[in-house]
Design an enzyme around this catalytic site. Structure first.
Site, PDB file in Angstrom:
ATOM      1  N   GLY A   1     -41.459 -29.160  51.687  1.00 32.64           N
ATOM      2  CA  GLY A   1     -42.499 -28.358  52.311  1.00 32.64           C
ATOM      3  C   GLY A   1     -42.325 -28.323  53.807  1.00 32.64           C
ATOM      4  CB  SER A   2     -42.577 -27.249  56.567  1.00 35.23           C
ATOM      5  OG  SER A   2     -41.250 -27.261  56.123  1.00 35.23           O
ATOM      6  CG  ASN A   3     -47.175 -30.618  58.082  1.00 35.30           C
ATOM      7  OD1 ASN A   3     -47.915 -30.279  57.174  1.00 35.30           O
ATOM      8  ND2 ASN A   3     -46.679 -31.838  58.181  1.00 35.30           N
TER       9      ASN A   3
ATOM     10  CG  ASN B   1     -45.606 -26.701  52.722  1.00 30.40           C
ATOM     11  OD1 ASN B   1     -45.456 -27.874  53.025  1.00 30.40           O
ATOM     12  ND2 ASN B   1     -44.800 -25.753  53.161  1.00 30.40           N
TER      13      ASN B   1
END
Length: 806
Positions: A241-243, A513
């Site tokens: 995922g990611s931020n 996400n």
């Protein structure tokens, strides 16, 4: 500005034409025998600064690709070579048919399945056809020149250097590559969410041998498939995922924008990031992280704008349910007319065995598929089959999108690049610029599944899967169920730019996400089709924690890059804030201070009550109680359903703070607590041990403590570690924080940027850049970006290499 640009051009040309123009100290440091200039063909100048970060200067795109391919090979030759074996369909030949495959480039369970798929792609000439498409539908000349140069640079490094990495030293499978190999690798990344997700189902699909038929499709089967599909697509963001957050000028100390990017990607293998700066004087100057084997910067900044990506919730594939001719299951009907499937017979050489030949079956919609992973079966019967539509299988535009970002002078240009090229397959984009503007957009290539089309054309299975997961299953027997085309779309069957959820110039724009809905809690996005994601549904713990943090930062204002750095390593555990106090009180109230574990044994948990109460609710390496809570929370969320876990349920009118209040009366609460205590004690781990003593990676025989935490804890600094109690706890990381950047501007010509590549530049244990940034990550320290010419030239570690084809 023009004077400065001329100076940069003169500097770069001088570097490219005469090594004697380098500073004396730098020239001395470039004297390694493997780095001396060679003669002829493509060339580039690579200037290395601290932590082995290369700054590549070239006169055009082919030469820039050459320098990039060379520098990537120098750091990651074995990982790159392994990926090229994958996209050539040669894993079975070198590693055996039944061995586990390369997870970086597809979901194939075995080498044989992977090879069958990629050899099928090669046999059909899929990528060659895409390369021949004129831009903007196909890749531009600049992108193709980058691919050509990358292959030449990789090959030149192989020819002129000795491999020291034990992972492939002396291996026969490390071979020169072609520009087509580079292009197929890009294709593999593009289809990760579509065909790449279904490789086993594509290569295993065979028509039924007899007239066995199948049980009629019923609601129970559809419901089970819908649940599995929902879990399948949600798992993507849990694993990778990611931020990212962009802050606008109204929230910052100087009225300029700020960008913090924190992608969560694999720490090992071919989906690692690699850091560089790419410069063609007067045409391109960009720095950031590239996925291995790709030619452009994916996440990065230039002098004016910074951007990051997060894995989006859009479902990048759909299914067409085929009605088959009862007399021939390889013939399907569309509007009553028979269409014969296309056969692709593919042969795979196998190590120590006979070659394997299998047939794949293709339709007007795409390949016939018999599963989306093990949990979503799609049986091919005498009456029904399923074809997979993946619009990214005709998308080779991501490099052009990235080049547009690299040349952008603000967020409007970033959005314009997305509109022109429409090349991002599975990510959102978050950006900020030096003028204080922000951008969030879910501009990705998605099948053009409108809610109206899904309502009109869904099969009984699709009626359940589409609302729950966004996976459309359309009636393939009806011509009026075709996906159609938006007028502003680059290719048929996808949404045009005007349909993309987009938020411009908000005080903050954040994504972790979840869908686009709560990009900014005060300015929710709505009105998009279900295939993009949900509206008004429960957010993940990580999204909730992130919105709490960044909204508070925006309200506080006067933000600087230093505030971004603090946010990255705050390591607050939102689940701990919600749960730990209630858990400690319920623990203390257990009769006799004991709880029964899942094995039926009583466990004394009195010590755990105090540890949970005293925990600081963070997952820093020195946090005491974090490990106990982590093991308890994992067990509890596995055992207790979401509906039973909380006393206060989710409310769409209060999406950031609900659900809340732990239901300590849930049957699994005491069991999860007992199991966590028993597990740690059995491993000889103190319940209040500092997290870093038992969450670490080993590099060069040294334990390197790692902060951060797992998805369910809601940590911004996400880390997915591997539990090995016998070796001391969490002893490796599979995915998590990767190429991190905190970028702002101070009014000078140079951006204010701090970066960190958590797993370091090289996967070669013999490299001095194998773990140097990993140690920085452990110590919550950053690299000061050297973007401007003066900063590069004054690096105390400057090492200049001029590379050429021989």
């Amino acid at each position: 500005m023009r004077t400065r640009l001329r100076r940069l051009v003169v500097t770069a040309v001088a570097l490219l034409t005469a090594a004697t123009t380098l500073p004396a100290a730098a020239a001395e440091r470039s004297g390694d025998r493997h780095e001396r200039p060679s003669h002829g063909g493509l060339s580039a100048v690579i200037r290395y600064t601290e932590y082995g970060i290369p700054h590549i200067v070239a006169k055009d795109y082919a030469n820039l690709g050459f320098g990039t391919g060379w520098a990537q090979a120098a750091d990651q030759v074995c990982t790159l070579a392994d990926g090229f074996v994958t996209v050539r369909g040669e894993r079975s030949r070198h590693f055996g048919a039944d061995a586990g495959s390369d997870p970086a480039l597809s979901s194939a369970a075995t080498n044989l399945s992977s090879d069958l798929y990629f050899r099928g792609v090669r046999r059909a000439g899929t990528v060659e056809k895409l390369l021949a498409e004129p831009a903007p539908r196909g890749p531009s000349r600049d992108s193709k020149e980058l691919m050509r140069g990358f292959a030449a640079g990789y090959n030149a490094w192989l020819e002129q250097n000795r491999i020291t990495d034990p992972a492939c030293r002396g291996a026969s499978w490390v071979r020169p590559v072609t520009s087509l190999d580079v292009a197929v690798r890009g294709f593999a990344l593009a289809v990760l969410g579509g065909q790449g997700r279904a490789v086993d189902g594509i290569t295993a699909a065979q028509p039924p041998a007899g007239s066995t038929g199948a049980a009629p499709e019923g609601k129970p089967g559809a419901d089970a498939t819908a649940r599995a599909a929902r879990e399948l697509f949600a798992a993507d963001n849990a694993d990778m995922g990611s931020n990212a957050v962009a802050f606008g000028g109204r929230t910052t100390a100087n009225g300029r924008g700020l960008l913090l990017g924190n992608p969560h990607y694999p720490w090992h293998g071919g989906r690692r990031f690699w850091q560089s700066q790419q410069t063609i004087p007067g045409r391109l100057d960009v720095a950031g992280g590239s996925l291995l084997g790709t030619t452009t910067v994916a996440i990065g900044h230039n002098a004016h704008v910074a951007w990051s990506h997060t894995v989006a919730t859009g479902v990048t594939l759909n299914l067409h349910q085929l009605t088959l001719d009862p007399a021939d299951p390889t013939v399907y009907l569309v509007d009553g007319r028979r269409e014969r499937m296309t056969k692709r017979s593919v042969t795979v050489p196998v190590k120590h065995g006979a070659p394997v030949t299998k047939t794949q079956w293709w339709t007007r919609y795409g390949p016939v598929v018999t599963s989306l992973g093990a949990s979503v079966p799609l049986p091919w019967t005498t009456t029904t089959a399923y074809a997979l539509n993946d619009p990214n299988s005709v998308n080779m535009r991501a490099s052009d999108t990235a080049l547009g970002f690299g040349k952008a002078r603000g967020t409007d240009d970033v959005l314009d690049s997305l509109r022109r090229t429409q090349g991002l397959p599975w990510t959102n984009t978050i950006a900020a610029d030096s003028r204080g503007r922000t951008l969030f957009t879910q501009s990705q290539v998605l099948p053009r599944i409108t809610d109206e089309l899904a309502e009109r054309c869904s099969t009984p299975l699709g009626e359940v899967t589409y609302p729950s997961s966004g996976l459309a299953v359309l009636d393939g027997s009806r011509g009026d169920c075709a996906l159609g085309r938006d007028r502003d779309a680059v290719q048929p069957g996808i949404f045009g730019p005007d349909r993309m959820p987009t938020l411009k110039d908000a005080p903050y724009a954040e994504n972790s996400n979840d869908s686009a809905w709560l990009t900014n809690a005060d300015r929710p996005l709505t009105g998009y089709e279900r295939v993009f994601g949900t509206v008004g549904t429960q957010r993940s713990m990580r999204t909730r924690g992130a919105i709490e943090d960044v909204a508070a930062m925006a309200d506080r204002g006067e933000l600087t890059v230093r505030d971004l750095q603090r946010q990255q390593f705050a390591d607050r555990a939102p689940a701990g804030d919600l749960v730990a106090a209630d858990a400690a009180r319920a623990c203390a109230a257990l009769p006799g201070g004991t709880a029964t574990g899942s094995d039926g044994k009583a466990v004394d948990v009195r010590e755990a009550c105090g540890v949970l109460a005293g925990w600081d609710r963070t997952v820093d390496t020195d946090s005491r109680g974090a490990l106990l809570f982590d093991r308890f929370w994992r067990g509890l969320t596995r055992a207790v359903s979401a509906g039973q876990l909380w006393k206060v349920p989710f409310s769409p009118t209060d999406p950031v703070t609900t659900p809340n209040t732990l239901n300590t009366d849930a049957p699994g609460f005491a069991t999860a607590l007992a199991d966590a205590v028993a597990e740690l004690r059995a491993a000889g781990i103190a319940l209040d041990a500092p997290l870093g003593e038992h969450q670490f990676v080993v590099r060069g025989g040294e334990r390197v403590p790692v902060g951060g935490g797992t998805e369910s804890l809601g940590i911004w600094n996400k880390i997915e570690p591997v539990w090995d109690a016998a070796r001391g706890g969490y002893t490796e990381v599979t995915t998590g924080s990767s190429y991190i950047q905190a970028v702002g501007w101070d009014g000078s010509r140079c951006p204010v940027a701090r970066t960190l590549l958590t797993y370091s530049q090289s996967s070669n244990p013999a490299s001095r850049h194998y773990a140097d940034q990993t140690r920085l990550f452990s110590g919550e320290k950053w690299v000061t970006s050297r973007f401007c010419e003066r900063d590069i030239r004054t690096s105390p570690d400057l090492r200049v290499v001029r590379v050429r084809e021989r």
